[in-house]
Write an enzyme that holds these catalytic residues in place. Structure first.
Site, PDB file in Angstrom:
ATOM      1  N   ARG A   1       0.829  -1.212   0.000  1.00 31.36           N
ATOM      2  CA  ARG A   1       0.000   0.000   0.000  1.00 31.36           C
ATOM      3  C   ARG A   1       0.862   1.260   0.000  1.00 31.36           C
ATOM      4  O   ARG A   1       0.350   2.362  -0.152  1.00 31.36           O
ATOM      5  CB  ARG A   1      -0.911   0.000   1.239  1.00 31.36           C
ATOM      6  CG  ARG A   1      -1.845  -1.196   1.327  1.00 31.36           C
ATOM      7  CD  ARG A   1      -3.219  -0.910   0.738  1.00 31.36           C
ATOM      8  NE  ARG A   1      -3.856   0.260   1.306  1.00 31.36           N
ATOM      9  CZ  ARG A   1      -4.589   0.239   2.409  1.00 31.36           C
ATOM     10  NH1 ARG A   1      -4.758  -0.866   3.088  1.00 31.36           N
ATOM     11  NH2 ARG A   1      -5.174   1.334   2.847  1.00 31.36           N
TER      12      ARG A   1
ATOM     13  N   HIS B   1       9.069 -22.765   8.509  1.00 32.70           N
ATOM     14  CA  HIS B   1      10.452 -22.693   7.993  1.00 32.70           C
ATOM     15  C   HIS B   1      11.350 -23.784   8.584  1.00 32.70           C
ATOM     16  O   HIS B   1      12.385 -24.109   8.012  1.00 32.70           O
ATOM     17  CB  HIS B   1      11.048 -21.291   8.171  1.00 32.70           C
ATOM     18  CG  HIS B   1      11.533 -20.971   9.548  1.00 32.70           C
ATOM     19  ND1 HIS B   1      10.694 -20.529  10.540  1.00 32.70           N
ATOM     20  CD2 HIS B   1      12.766 -21.037  10.096  1.00 32.70           C
ATOM     21  CE1 HIS B   1      11.411 -20.335  11.638  1.00 32.70           C
ATOM     22  NE2 HIS B   1      12.659 -20.631  11.402  1.00 32.70           N
TER      23      HIS B   1
ATOM     24  N   LYS C   1      14.738 -26.643   7.034  1.00 35.47           N
ATOM     25  CA  LYS C   1      16.097 -26.752   7.596  1.00 35.47           C
ATOM     26  C   LYS C   1      16.685 -28.118   7.229  1.00 35.47           C
ATOM     27  O   LYS C   1      16.042 -29.148   7.447  1.00 35.47           O
ATOM     28  CB  LYS C   1      16.059 -26.596   9.120  1.00 35.47           C
ATOM     29  CG  LYS C   1      15.757 -25.168   9.588  1.00 35.47           C
ATOM     30  CD  LYS C   1      15.925 -25.047  11.092  1.00 35.47           C
ATOM     31  CE  LYS C   1      15.430 -23.725  11.632  1.00 35.47           C
ATOM     32  NZ  LYS C   1      16.332 -22.594  11.425  1.00 35.47           N
TER      33      LYS C   1
ATOM     34  N   GLU D   1      16.218 -19.842  22.664  1.00 35.73           N
ATOM     35  CA  GLU D   1      16.576 -18.592  21.970  1.00 35.73           C
ATOM     36  C   GLU D   1      17.146 -17.585  22.947  1.00 35.73           C
ATOM     37  O   GLU D   1      16.633 -17.441  24.066  1.00 35.73           O
ATOM     38  CB  GLU D   1      15.334 -17.996  21.312  1.00 35.73           C
ATOM     39  CG  GLU D   1      14.780 -18.865  20.210  1.00 35.73           C
ATOM     40  CD  GLU D   1      13.813 -18.083  19.355  1.00 35.73           C
ATOM     41  OE1 GLU D   1      14.263 -17.427  18.421  1.00 35.73           O
ATOM     42  OE2 GLU D   1      12.610 -18.135  19.659  1.00 35.73           O
TER      43      GLU D   1
ATOM     44  N   ASP E   1       3.606 -19.713  19.119  1.00 35.05           N
ATOM     45  CA  ASP E   1       4.632 -19.219  18.196  1.00 35.05           C
ATOM     46  C   ASP E   1       5.554 -20.331  17.702  1.00 35.05           C
ATOM     47  O   ASP E   1       5.873 -20.393  16.515  1.00 35.05           O
ATOM     48  CB  ASP E   1       5.449 -18.122  18.889  1.00 35.05           C
ATOM     49  CG  ASP E   1       6.381 -17.389  17.935  1.00 35.05           C
ATOM     50  OD1 ASP E   1       6.009 -17.227  16.756  1.00 35.05           O
ATOM     51  OD2 ASP E   1       7.484 -16.986  18.354  1.00 35.05           O
TER      52      ASP E   1
ATOM     53  N   HIS F   1       6.797 -25.557  14.809  1.00 36.76           N
ATOM     54  CA  HIS F   1       8.164 -26.091  14.665  1.00 36.76           C
ATOM     55  C   HIS F   1       8.383 -27.337  15.529  1.00 36.76           C
ATOM     56  O   HIS F   1       8.902 -28.351  15.065  1.00 36.76           O
ATOM     57  CB  HIS F   1       9.214 -25.053  15.049  1.00 36.76           C
ATOM     58  CG  HIS F   1       9.039 -23.720  14.381  1.00 36.76           C
ATOM     59  ND1 HIS F   1       8.528 -23.578  13.118  1.00 36.76           N
ATOM     60  CD2 HIS F   1       9.319 -22.451  14.795  1.00 36.76           C
ATOM     61  CE1 HIS F   1       8.520 -22.294  12.787  1.00 36.76           C
ATOM     62  NE2 HIS F   1       8.980 -21.595  13.790  1.00 36.76           N
TER      63      HIS F   1
ATOM     64  N   LYS G   1      12.293 -17.678  25.144  1.00 35.86           N
ATOM     65  CA  LYS G   1      13.028 -16.493  24.682  1.00 35.86           C
ATOM     66  C   LYS G   1      13.936 -16.003  25.808  1.00 35.86           C
ATOM     67  O   LYS G   1      13.675 -16.289  26.992  1.00 35.86           O
ATOM     68  CB  LYS G   1      12.036 -15.367  24.363  1.00 35.86           C
ATOM     69  CG  LYS G   1      11.100 -15.674  23.208  1.00 35.86           C
ATOM     70  CD  LYS G   1      11.672 -15.191  21.905  1.00 35.86           C
ATOM     71  CE  LYS G   1      10.704 -15.352  20.756  1.00 35.86           C
ATOM     72  NZ  LYS G   1      11.379 -15.430  19.468  1.00 35.86           N
TER      73      LYS G   1
ATOM     74  N   LYS H   1      21.426 -19.769  22.122  1.00 31.37           N
ATOM     75  CA  LYS H   1      20.614 -20.031  20.937  1.00 31.37           C
ATOM     76  C   LYS H   1      20.967 -21.436  20.489  1.00 31.37           C
ATOM     77  O   LYS H   1      22.105 -21.699  20.078  1.00 31.37           O
ATOM     78  CB  LYS H   1      20.971 -19.007  19.844  1.00 31.37           C
ATOM     79  CG  LYS H   1      20.496 -19.360  18.445  1.00 31.37           C
ATOM     80  CD  LYS H   1      19.153 -18.788  18.155  1.00 31.37           C
ATOM     81  CE  LYS H   1      18.652 -19.112  16.758  1.00 31.37           C
ATOM     82  NZ  LYS H   1      17.200 -19.107  16.670  1.00 31.37           N
TER      83      LYS H   1
HETATM   84  C1  BG6 Z   1       9.643 -18.100  14.272  1.00 28.36           C
HETATM   85  C2  BG6 Z   1       9.093 -17.454  15.508  1.00 28.36           C
HETATM   86  O1  BG6 Z   1       8.688 -18.904  13.662  1.00 28.36           O
HETATM   87  O2  BG6 Z   1      10.760 -18.904  14.636  1.00 28.36           O
HETATM   88  C3  BG6 Z   1      10.151 -16.614  16.196  1.00 28.36           C
HETATM   89  O3  BG6 Z   1       7.992 -16.627  15.152  1.00 28.36           O
HETATM   90  C4  BG6 Z   1      11.371 -17.442  16.474  1.00 28.36           C
HETATM   91  O4  BG6 Z   1       9.656 -16.064  17.409  1.00 28.36           O
HETATM   92  C5  BG6 Z   1      11.826 -18.169  15.209  1.00 28.36           C
HETATM   93  O5  BG6 Z   1      12.386 -16.566  16.920  1.00 28.36           O
HETATM   94  C6  BG6 Z   1      12.939 -19.153  15.507  1.00 28.36           C
HETATM   95  O6  BG6 Z   1      13.464 -19.622  14.302  1.00 28.36           O
HETATM   96  P1  BG6 Z   1      14.963 -20.064  14.193  1.00 28.36           P
HETATM   97  O7  BG6 Z   1      15.110 -20.581  12.821  1.00 28.36           O
HETATM   98  O8  BG6 Z   1      15.794 -18.832  14.455  1.00 28.36           O
HETATM   99  O9  BG6 Z   1      15.170 -21.075  15.264  1.00 28.36           O
END
Ligand code: BG6
Length: 474
Positions: free
Chosen positions: A54, A188, A192, A226, A245, A250, A333, A338
C-alpha cells in the site's frame, strides 16, 4: 478441480505475487531468497515478481529500500552490483490494496491474455489470509489450466490461525477456492537441512530404525532455545506466546518427523499422513509456563500480561511403539543460548557391569547453530583398570558440505516445483491445534513463573525433568 480454459500459454513463465511486499518478512527473508535463487539460475522459468503493497513506492524507490536488506541477508556472499540490477528488472512494484476487489481484478487483467503459472505469497498478517484467498477466488486467480499444465498456488506463513476454530474456518475459506495441492503452508523449520535429514537418518539406515521404540529408547527431548527476546513484535507476541509461536508448529513438526511410523512411500501424501497420525496421538502430562523478567516492560505488551515466553512440558505419545516413553520439551526467549537440539536417550542396560562415569547412549540432532549429529556412547578408559567413560562421535555438516541454502530458498523452490512434502496439510494443522487448544486452556490464566534474562529458564523446568531422574541434554 478449479480449471481455466485458455487459448494462449506462456507455460515457461512464472509470476510471483508477494502480498505484504513492504513488510519485514518480505524484506528480510523472501526477497533475499528470491534474489539468490535468481542469480544462481535455479529459477529456470521466465520469472516476474510483483511486489504488492500500500505504500507509495515506485520500482526504483522500492529497489532502494530493498537493496540493503538483500545485502545484509547475504553479507557473507559476494554480491555483484550487476546481479542486483538484473534481478531488479524482474521486480515490479504495484501499489494495490488486496482487500479491494477492483485492485485484485487489475492483477487478474495482467495475465488474462496468457495462461501463466502464478504463485501468491501471503507475507501479510494472518488476519488478512481469508480475505486475500476469497478475493483471489472471486476474480478467478485460483484457476489452473490442466491443458497447458500451468498452476496457481497460494503460500501462507505461520501462525495459521489462533486456535482450532480459527484454523478450521481459515482452512474452509482456503479450500473453497483452492485445492489442497495448491495450498502451501510454510513452517520454515521444515526447510532446515538437519530437520529434513531426520527422514534419511531414520529410514535410509537400518541400524537405528530397528531400535526406534520404547523397547530401546528411554526418553526424547526437544529444546528450541533462543537468546533473543520478542524484538519489535510486542503486539503480536503478547497475543500469541511461545506455545503458539513455536510449539504448535516447529516443535510438533520435529517431534512428528522423529517419531512417526515409516511411510509406505516416500512422498508428500504418505509422509503427511504419518505425521498427522503421530500428532493426533500426543497427550500432555505436565506444563511449566514461564516469562522473562522485563517482558511486561517491552513495547506494546500489556503491563499485566500473563503471556508465556517460556514453556517446559512432558508429553506422551499414545501408540504401541511409544507407550510409556516421556517426551520433554523446552523452549523460550531470552535464555542463555541459541540452540535447537533433539536428543534421543537410549535405555542404559549393562551399566552395572562397569565402573566409571557414563551418561548413557544419547543420539542428538543439532538443528542449530552447529548443524550435525552427535552420538554419546560408552568407551573404555585406557589403562589396566576396566573403567568406562563418555565418548562422542560427531558428524558436522561443515565437515562434509559447503554453504547450505537458506530455508526460504529451499521452500520457495519446492513450491515452484510443486513439492508439498515440506509444507503442512489441513489435517496436520488441525491436529496440532487440538493439542495446543488444550494446553492453552490449562495455562492461559495461570501466572507465569518468572525467570532471569540470560538464564536457563525457571527452576521448575529443571524440577520437571529431575523428578524423573533425567536432565536436559545440551
Ligand atoms: C519463528 C518465531 O517462527 O521462529 C520466532 O515466530 C522465532 O519467534 C523463530 O524466533 C525461531 O526460528 P529459528 O530458525 O531462528 O530457530
Amino acid at each position: 478441480m478449479v480449471k481455466n480454459h485458455c487459448i494462449k500459454t506462456k507455460k515457461d513463465s512464472l509470476h510471483i505475487f508477494v502480498f505484504g511486499a513492504t513488510g519485514d518478512l518480505a524484506h528480510k527473508k523472501l526477497f533475499p531468497s528470491l534474489f539468490n535463487l535468481y542469480r544462481n539460475m535455479r529459477l529456470d522459468k521466465d520469472i516476474e515478481i510483483f511486489a504488492i503493497g500500500r505504500r507509495d513506492y515506485t520500482d526504483s524507490s522500492f529497489e532502494a529500500t530493498l537493496t540493503p536488506f538483500i545485502k545484509a541477508a547475504l553479507v557473507h556472499d559476494h554480491i555483484k552490483e550487476e546481479e542486483l540490477t538484473k534481478f531488479f528488472l524482474k521486480i515490479h512494484y504495484l501499489n494495490l490494496d488486496f482487500q479491494n476487489i477492483g485492485d485484485m481484478k487489475k492483477i487478474k487483467a495482467m495475465s488474462d491474455s496468457d495462461c501463466i503459472s502464478q504463485i501468491f505469497y501471503l507475507a501479510v498478517p494472518p488476519a488478512f489470509y481469508a480475505i486475500i484467498s476469497k478475493n483471489l477466488e472471486t476474480v478467478g486467480l485460483n484457476k489452473q489450466c490442466e491443458e497447458h499444465n500451468t498452476f496457481s498456488r497460494i503460500v501462507l506463513e505461520k501462525p495459521f490461525g489462533t486456535d482450532l476454530k480459527s484454523a478450521e474456518s481459515l482452512n474452509k475459506v482456503l479450500l473453497a477456492g483452492f485445492e489442497e495441492r495448491q495450498i502451501y503452508r510454510i513452517d520454515h523449520y521444515l526447510g532446515k537441512e538437519p530437520v529434513q535429514n531426520i527422514f534419511s537418518f531414520r529410514f535410509a539406515n537400518n541400524i537405528f530404525e530397528n531400535i526406534w521404540s520404547n523397547k530401546y529408547i528411554d526418553s526424547i527431548q526437544i529444546q528450541l532455545l533462543e537468546d533473543i527476546g520478542i524484538e519489535q513484535r510486542g503486539a503480536f507476541y503478547d497475543a500469541t506466546g511461545v506455545i503458539i509461536d513455536v510449539f504448535q508448529n516447529h516443535i510438533l513438526q520435529m517431534l512428528a518427523i522423529l517419531t512417526m511410523n515409516k511411510p509406505k512411500v516416500f512422498d508428500e501424501d504418505h509422509i503427511r499422513y504419518e505425521k498427522n497420525s503421530l500428532i493426533s496421538k500426543i497427550s500432555i502430562i505436565d506444563t511449566i509456563k514461564g516469562q522473562y523478567e522485563g517482558y511486561k516492560e517491552e513495547q506494546n505488551v500489556d503491563p499485566q500480561s500473563n503471556r508465556d515466553t517460556f514453556v517446559a512440558m512432558k508429553l506422551h505419545i499414545n501408540s504401541r511403539r511409544w507407550k510409556g516413553i516421556p517426551v520433554y520439551i523446552k523452549t523460550g526467549k531470552m535464555l542463555d543460548m541459541k540452540k535447537t537440539i533433539i536428543s534421543v536417550v537410549f535405555k542404559n542396560i549393562k551399566k552395572e557391569l562397569f565402573r566409571g562415569q557414563f551418561n548413557g547412549d544419547i543420539l542428538s540432532f543439532i538443528i542449530q547453530p552447529d548443524l550435525g549429529i552427535k552420538l554419546n556412547f560408552a568407551g573404555k578408559v585406557p589403562g589396566m583398570d576396566y573403567q568406562i567413560t563418555d565418548i562422542q562421535m560427531e558428524y558436522k555438516y561443515s565437515d562434509y558440505f559447503g554453504e547450505l541454502k537458506s530455508e526460504y530458498e529451499k521452500l520457495l523452490t519446492d513450491c515452484i516445483l510443486g513439492n508439498q512434502m515440506n509444507f503442512t496439510r489441513t489435517d496436520e494443522i488441525e491436529s496440532s491445534w487440538r493439542i495446543v487448544d488444550k494446553i492453552e486452556k490449562e495455562v492461559k490464566d495461570k501466572k507465569p513463573l518468572m525467570y532471569k534474562q540470560n538464564s536457563s529458564g525457571p527452576k521448575e523446568a529443571q524440577d520437571l525433568i529431575k523428578k524423573d531422574n533425567r536432565y536436559w541434554i545440551l
